[in-house]
Scaffold this motif. Structure first.
Motif, mmCIF file in Angstrom:
data_model
loop_
_atom_site.group_PDB
_atom_site.id
_atom_site.type_symbol
_atom_site.label_atom_id
_atom_site.label_comp_id
_atom_site.label_asym_id
_atom_site.label_seq_id
_atom_site.Cartn_x
_atom_site.Cartn_y
_atom_site.Cartn_z
ATOM 1 N N LEU A 1 0.826 -1.216 0.000
ATOM 2 C CA LEU A 1 0.000 0.000 0.000
ATOM 3 C C LEU A 1 0.856 1.261 0.000
ATOM 4 O O LEU A 1 0.512 2.258 -0.641
ATOM 5 C CB LEU A 1 -0.944 -0.003 1.206
ATOM 6 C CG LEU A 1 -2.135 -0.955 1.103
ATOM 7 C CD1 LEU A 1 -2.921 -0.964 2.410
ATOM 8 C CD2 LEU A 1 -3.025 -0.567 -0.056
ATOM 9 N N SER A 2 1.968 1.243 0.695
ATOM 10 C CA SER A 2 2.876 2.397 0.704
ATOM 11 C C SER A 2 3.455 2.632 -0.684
ATOM 12 O O SER A 2 3.504 3.774 -1.161
ATOM 13 C CB SER A 2 4.019 2.185 1.697
ATOM 14 O OG SER A 2 3.528 2.084 2.995
ATOM 15 N N VAL B 1 -4.865 16.221 -12.014
ATOM 16 C CA VAL B 1 -5.490 17.472 -11.567
ATOM 17 C C VAL B 1 -4.913 18.657 -12.348
ATOM 18 O O VAL B 1 -5.647 19.549 -12.788
ATOM 19 C CB VAL B 1 -5.312 17.661 -10.043
ATOM 20 C CG1 VAL B 1 -5.681 19.067 -9.605
ATOM 21 C CG2 VAL B 1 -6.124 16.617 -9.288
ATOM 22 N N GLN B 2 -3.607 18.673 -12.547
ATOM 23 C CA GLN B 2 -2.967 19.750 -13.311
ATOM 24 C C GLN B 2 -3.461 19.750 -14.760
ATOM 25 O O GLN B 2 -3.723 20.803 -15.332
ATOM 26 C CB GLN B 2 -1.442 19.597 -13.257
ATOM 27 C CG GLN B 2 -0.700 20.773 -13.810
ATOM 28 C CD GLN B 2 -0.877 22.028 -12.971
ATOM 29 O OE1 GLN B 2 -1.205 21.993 -11.797
ATOM 30 N NE2 GLN B 2 -0.675 23.169 -13.578
ATOM 31 N N ILE C 1 0.743 6.486 -6.948
ATOM 32 C CA ILE C 1 -0.534 7.091 -7.325
ATOM 33 C C ILE C 1 -0.596 8.591 -7.055
ATOM 34 O O ILE C 1 -1.257 9.327 -7.787
ATOM 35 C CB ILE C 1 -1.719 6.351 -6.651
ATOM 36 C CG1 ILE C 1 -3.031 6.647 -7.371
ATOM 37 C CG2 ILE C 1 -1.859 6.734 -5.209
ATOM 38 C CD1 ILE C 1 -3.142 6.050 -8.719
ATOM 39 N N VAL C 2 0.091 9.089 -6.035
ATOM 40 C CA VAL C 2 0.030 10.522 -5.705
ATOM 41 C C VAL C 2 0.536 11.391 -6.860
ATOM 42 O O VAL C 2 -0.157 12.332 -7.271
ATOM 43 C CB VAL C 2 0.767 10.818 -4.378
ATOM 44 C CG1 VAL C 2 0.977 12.306 -4.183
ATOM 45 C CG2 VAL C 2 -0.007 10.230 -3.205
ATOM 46 N N PRO C 3 1.711 11.127 -7.445
ATOM 47 C CA PRO C 3 2.139 11.964 -8.580
ATOM 48 C C PRO C 3 1.211 11.836 -9.794
ATOM 49 O O PRO C 3 0.985 12.811 -10.508
ATOM 50 C CB PRO C 3 3.535 11.445 -8.918
ATOM 51 C CG PRO C 3 3.994 10.704 -7.729
ATOM 52 C CD PRO C 3 2.775 10.202 -7.039
ATOM 53 N N ILE C 4 0.656 10.655 -9.992
ATOM 54 C CA ILE C 4 -0.265 10.472 -11.109
ATOM 55 C C ILE C 4 -1.520 11.315 -10.899
ATOM 56 O O ILE C 4 -1.999 11.975 -11.831
ATOM 57 C CB ILE C 4 -0.615 8.978 -11.291
ATOM 58 C CG1 ILE C 4 0.614 8.214 -11.781
ATOM 59 C CG2 ILE C 4 -1.783 8.792 -12.249
ATOM 60 C CD1 ILE C 4 0.445 6.709 -11.810
#
Length: 124
Positions: A16-17, A31-32, A23-26
């Motif tokens: 999960l880590s 969003v950008q 997933i966070v940068p994706i």
């Protein structure tokens, strides 16, 4: 000793880590991308509004247009309402008795999204 085929709690937490780090940068990129896409849509619509305003003014005799000042109006594109400021003769060297310098600035959400300038003259 039993043979277990499942994951341990530590293995699951590590997986999960790692998933979180990927997933966070994706998600930030997504969003950008949505933000840039929305800005591009607003700019495209603002350019369409500016072009429509200039087309409206093209049908008017330039000698009847104001020789100074500006006018503010509202025009829609799609479902959005844009503020349109039409300025006359900002550059006085292009303004004569038969021609007018016109600058159209289109704003949405209090930010200028598009601007166009032209000189209209009476053809004889």
């Amino acid at each position: 000793m039993r043979n277990s085929s499942g994951f341990t709690l530590i293995e699951t937490m590590i997986a999960l880590s790692l998933f979180g780090f990927v997933i966070v940068p994706i998600m930030q990129s997504a969003v950008q991308y949505l933000r840039y896409n929305t800005e591009a849509e607003w700019r495209t619509e603002a350019l369409q509004v500016a072009q429509r305003k200039l087309e409206e003014l093209r049908e008017v005799d330039p000698t009847t247009l104001p020789s100074s000042g500006s006018q503010t109006s509202s025009m829609t594109a799609g479902t959005r309402s844009y503020s349109v400021v039409t300025a006359y003769c900002n550059n006085s060297s292009y303004c004569t008795t038969n021609s007018r310098h016109i600058k159209v600035t289109v704003s949405y959400k209090s930010k200028a999204r598009a601007s166009m300038e032209t000189v209209y003259t009476a053809l004889k």
